[in-house]
Design an enzyme around this catalytic site. Structure first.
Site: not given
Lengths: 304, 304
Positions: B66, B270
């Site tokens: 990611d 995040h």
């Protein structure tokens, strides 16, 4: 009985703000097949409410980035979602090396097996078969080894006339064979032709995906008569020379293939970014094949 | 004098329909730096009208998908856009192998060089320096080797009092040294202290990016007093134990670091997908550090 195609991405080499790279999900009777997997395919799945865990078979036409770069992220997310089912990937043998490069960087193993099936590039090759469906690959002609894919539903069972079956007290043990077309003789010796007991089922449906390629007449017999054909149309006729050089097709050429193959409907996509107004591509194709439709991210098409 | 941060993605491991994986573009005086490059970063750049060709330096904090899976597509697109400038990538040494796996599958070489700079994981390391800016990496503590990045503008030149310079007929050859702080003596022997000729410039600005990590007090001296700090906040305090296990931080812990380092503003991101309402994270952090702000894809923050 669902048989439908969802467009996740329809852009050519580079994505645009609204068009992601090539990816499609085909739903055949609630079996979900991913066809190509450009960057962002997993994001589109989430936007379009398609659960990645329902996908067990992925077909990658060729190894240009815009057709497979969404795979590493999708595989990683499948792992994080707790996937345990095998994942089958049908692609050029080089993809296995590439995916393994990734898996080597993961800090914990994914909890499922990836089974790679290496594509061959001669004639129609059976990739997958179950009781309802067969899937084949067939070679295209692009700058690197490339395949198209053919999804063919098997003949459906005949529709049983329930009232007749009840009236004749046909034993349940006989019903399957009758649905398959058998005649019936009752315990007291009366003979009934199948046509009195059943009705014709809906004909089986079929979808063909023709990825990046020059116009290739030899594919016509392989995709003959499909209900729905997707054929790349990167350029309009104004760029026919460039199409040839880049080993791509024009909208007109896609339509010519659709017409030669007597398909029911044609979808075009993989548009070059130079076309801000896509109707030029649609109009060009419709001059040759009226049943031509543009694809856009998020569009869904019934195959029938 | 622009110094601003654009958020391209702020999700954790898996993207959501509205939040892509981690990626940010920092504009320092019209130099553009890409910080992490999650899947879809190039799509966001197009949506937010950032030209990928303006990016010459990319910083990858660590090799979880990611944070870097948008790179192959971005590199491929840069090649198709006709890039010729060198591209510098600062990352773990393994990324070089990975990117080369890709480049091997490209059917034509990209027209530019990729220069890999391998990150080190001890103390503050100078990665980049020019006349206006220095960039450092510093080690974090996550499940795999991970770095944060510090962007520090150099002291700006003093503002020359134009009228005074004109009145005193200061030769152009002297102006640079005066802007740098020198006093001036005129040809006829008159002495002028610098403070009569110039005004203080705006103080230099700084940005620190703290990627995936447990709460790590040893980073405080490295990011001390920055104007803007981004610190991951994957979880709220309700999942403090899980944060520890996964080597992530809570919103409270991010705020505690911001407070200890006396930064001016804190950005968090995040986010774990479990938080549908992100205000729980913002509120938790603001109890410790009032100047905390949530990041969302597309947000832009001035560094000042």
């Amino acid at each position: 009985m669902s048989f439908s195609l969802k467009i996740l991405g329809c852009s050519s080499a580079t994505p645009t703000p609204n068009r992601y790279s090539t990816a499609q999900v085909l739903n055949v009777l609630e079996r979900f097949f991913l066809i190509d997997c450009g960057e962002g395919a997993q994001i589109r799945m989430r936007q379009y409410k398609i659960n990645p865990l329902r996908i067990n078979h992925i077909f990658i036409s060729h190894l240009h980035g815009d057709h497979y770069l969404g795979l590493p992220g999708l595989i990683s997310s499948m792992g994080l979602q707790g996937r345990t089912n095998d994942l089958h990937i049908y692609a050029n043998h080089q993809l296995e090396t590439l995916i393994n490069c990734f898996l080597d960087t993961f800090d914990h193993p994914i909890g499922f097996n990836i089974i790679f099936h290496h594509l061959e590039y001669s004639g129609l090759n059976l990739l997958y078969e179950d009781d309802k469906l067969t899937i084949y690959s067939f070679p295209l002609r692009h700058r690197i080894p490339t395949c198209g894919f053919l999804f063919k539903e098997k003949n459906r069972l005949r529709h049983l006339n329930g009232e007749m079956a009840k009236a004749l007290e046909i034993p349940i043990s006989k019903l399957q064979s009758i649905k398959e077309g058998a005649d019936y003789t009752s315990p007291d010796g009366r003979f009934f032709e199948n046509k009195f007991l059943t009705k014709d089922p809906e004909p089986p449906h079929s979808y063909a995906f023709v990825s990046d390629t020059v116009k290739l007449n030899k594919i016509v017999p392989w995709i003959d008569g499909v209900d729905l054909l997707y054929h790349e149309a990167t350029y309009a006729n104004d760029n026919a020379e460039r199409a040839k050089t880049m080993h791509h097709s024009t909208a007109r050429q896609a339509a010519e293939i659709a017409a030669s193959a007597n398909v029911k409907r044609l979808l075009i996509g993989h548009y070059s970014n130079r076309y801000k107004d896509l109707t030029i591509l649609q109009n060009e194709a419709r001059q040759v094949f009226a049943e031509t439709y543009l694809t856009n991210d998020g569009d869904e098409f019934e195959v029938k």
